[in-house]
Design an enzyme around this catalytic site. Structure first.
Site, PDB file in Angstrom:
ATOM      1  CE1 TYR A 136      -4.070  -1.999   0.760  1.00 40.22           C
ATOM      2  CE2 TYR A 136      -2.462  -3.345   1.903  1.00 40.22           C
ATOM      3  CZ  TYR A 136      -3.704  -3.192   1.347  1.00 40.22           C
ATOM      4  OH  TYR A 136      -4.586  -4.227   1.379  1.00 40.22           O
ATOM      5  CE  LYS A 186       2.620 -17.803  -1.362  1.00 35.48           C
ATOM      6  NZ  LYS A 186       1.887 -19.064  -1.330  1.00 35.48           N
ATOM      7  CG  ASP A 218      -0.607 -20.473   0.409  1.00 29.24           C
ATOM      8  OD1 ASP A 218       0.014 -20.230   1.458  1.00 29.24           O
ATOM      9  OD2 ASP A 218      -0.111 -21.111  -0.531  1.00 29.24           O
ATOM     10  CG  ASP A 242      -7.311  -5.044   3.316  1.00 27.67           C
ATOM     11  OD1 ASP A 242      -8.425  -5.069   3.877  1.00 27.67           O
ATOM     12  OD2 ASP A 242      -7.050  -4.296   2.359  1.00 27.67           O
ATOM     13  CG  ASP A 246     -12.851  -7.710   4.197  1.00 35.26           C
ATOM     14  OD1 ASP A 246     -12.541  -6.990   5.164  1.00 35.26           O
ATOM     15  OD2 ASP A 246     -13.391  -7.273   3.166  1.00 35.26           O
TER      16      ASP A 246
END
Ligand code: NAD
Length: 347
Positions: A136, A186, A218, A242, A246
């Protein structure tokens, strides 16, 4: 007397924020509220999503109660002036680097969860998400390659001190919970993640009581629906956090249930529901105010030292839900205001 900056923003932001302010006022703590425009509403009025007067109020206030920003009318405006830049600007300007996102299944909401009731019932986790780095905030742009293809890029980067300070927040949070921390990265593919993992392991040496584990993102996404009860604190970067939060929201019933706190190094904070401005239901009184109300509880706990008030709000939300109060997203028919009324009755 504590000053609360109320930045309600766009879409359902003002609807759910008004409900949260009503709940805070019910506690009679003598808080002062001051409002300022932010997001698309501010862009329309002042030509900027985060006007100087709004930023000034945010700096002066003891804590910030934030609604949501985002308005499809401004989706074609240049990126730096889009409504969503207001929240990124506040996080960067105020040094809000630590995002706390608790997710717990409130009794009675088993049927609203996307998971089987016996799986959902076990959810009581806290996602600690880094907020000031990652893709970001890295270098970004669009360019045309010499052979004429358009190319977009966003650089993922973390510096070790940025990882270290969020790791401390995660470990301290775990100390106050079940003393288990799962760091999500990751590291099998990304150098940024390898650094993340190395630094988290270093910091862990200072918190010997906390059981540390590592998981690839993942796999974490899969485990979060397979067996979410295994998690206590999930520590992760900006992008992965993020997405995972959700996902966690649907595991506990609705995105309208999840609050968040974004804190600076001194504990000053911005408190907001994790959902956005929901243009599809804005202005219809359909929004679930629970995430905003639970964010107000986090504000009391983390910025004002009013843990008892926070407990009362959380208990009132749980009691209203247990009594059958439901907005549309939870399968009921109550309006935003009526849902807030049911919670206030419990107070
Ligand atoms: P969203 O969270 O606004 O909505 C996703 C879905 O969830 C919609 O169907 C919506 O109706 C529903 N929903 C969200 N909150 C709800 C609530 N309290 N009660 C009932 N239903 C609710 O996400 P989106 O649609 O991807 O984004 C809409 C706008 O919000 C975009 O402009 C986006 O950039 C912005 N956004 C802002 C923030 C923020 O202000 N921090 C966060 C996320 C998205």
């Amino acid at each position: 007397m504590a000053l609360i900056a109320v930045l309600a923003g766009d879409g359902i932001g003002p609807e759910v924020t008004a409900a949260a302010v009503r709940v805070l006022n019910t506690l009679g703590l003598g808080l002062t509220f001051e409002e300022a425009p932010v997001g698309g509403a501010a862009y329309a009025a002042n030509g900027h999503p985060l006007p100087p007067a709004t930023l000034d109020l945010a700096r002066r206030a003891d804590a910030i109660l934030f609604g949501a920003v985002g308005d499809p009318r401004f989706d074609t405006v240049e990126r730096r002036l889009r409504p969503e830049q207001a929240i990124l600007g506040l996080r960067a300007e105020l040094g809000l680097f630590a995002n706390l996102r608790p997710a717990r299944l409130m009794p009675g909401l088993e049927e609203a969860s996307a998971l089987r009731p016996e799986v959902a019932r076990a959810i009581d986790l806290l996602i600690v998400r880094e907020l000031n780095g990652d893709v970001y905030f890295g270098e970004k742009g669009m360019r045309t390659t010499p052979d004429g293809r358009r190319e977009g890029y966003d650089v993922m980067r973390y510096a070790e001190d940025e990882v270290r300070r969020i790791a401390h927040v995660g470990f301290r949070a775990a100390m106050g919970r079940q003393q288990r921390l799962c760091s999500v990265d990751k590291a099998n593919v990304l150098e940024t993640s390898q650094l993340w993992r190395d630094v988290v392991i270093e910091v862990a040496a200072e918190y010997r009581q906390v059981e540390l584990s590592h998981m690839y993102v993942d796999n974490a996404a899969m485990q979060l629906v397979r067996n979410p009860g295994q998690f206590d604190v999930i520590l992760t970067g900006n992008l992965f956090g993020d997405i995972l939060s959700d996902q966690a929201s649907m595991c506990v019933g609705s995105i309208g249930m999840l609050p968040s706190a974004s804190l600076d190094a001194a504990g000053k904070g911005l408190y907001e529901p994790i959902h956005g401005s929901a243009p599809d239901i804005a202005g219809q009184g359909k929004a679930n105010p629970c995430a905003a109300i639970l964010s107000a509880a986090m504000l009391l706990r983390h910025s004002l030292g009013e843990a008892a008030g926070a407990d009362r709000i959380e208990a009132a939300v749980a009691a209203a839900l247990a009594g059958g109060a439901r907005t549309g997203d939870l399968g009921g028919a109550l309006s935003t205001g009526a849902m807030a009324d049911r919670i206030i009755e419990q107070l």
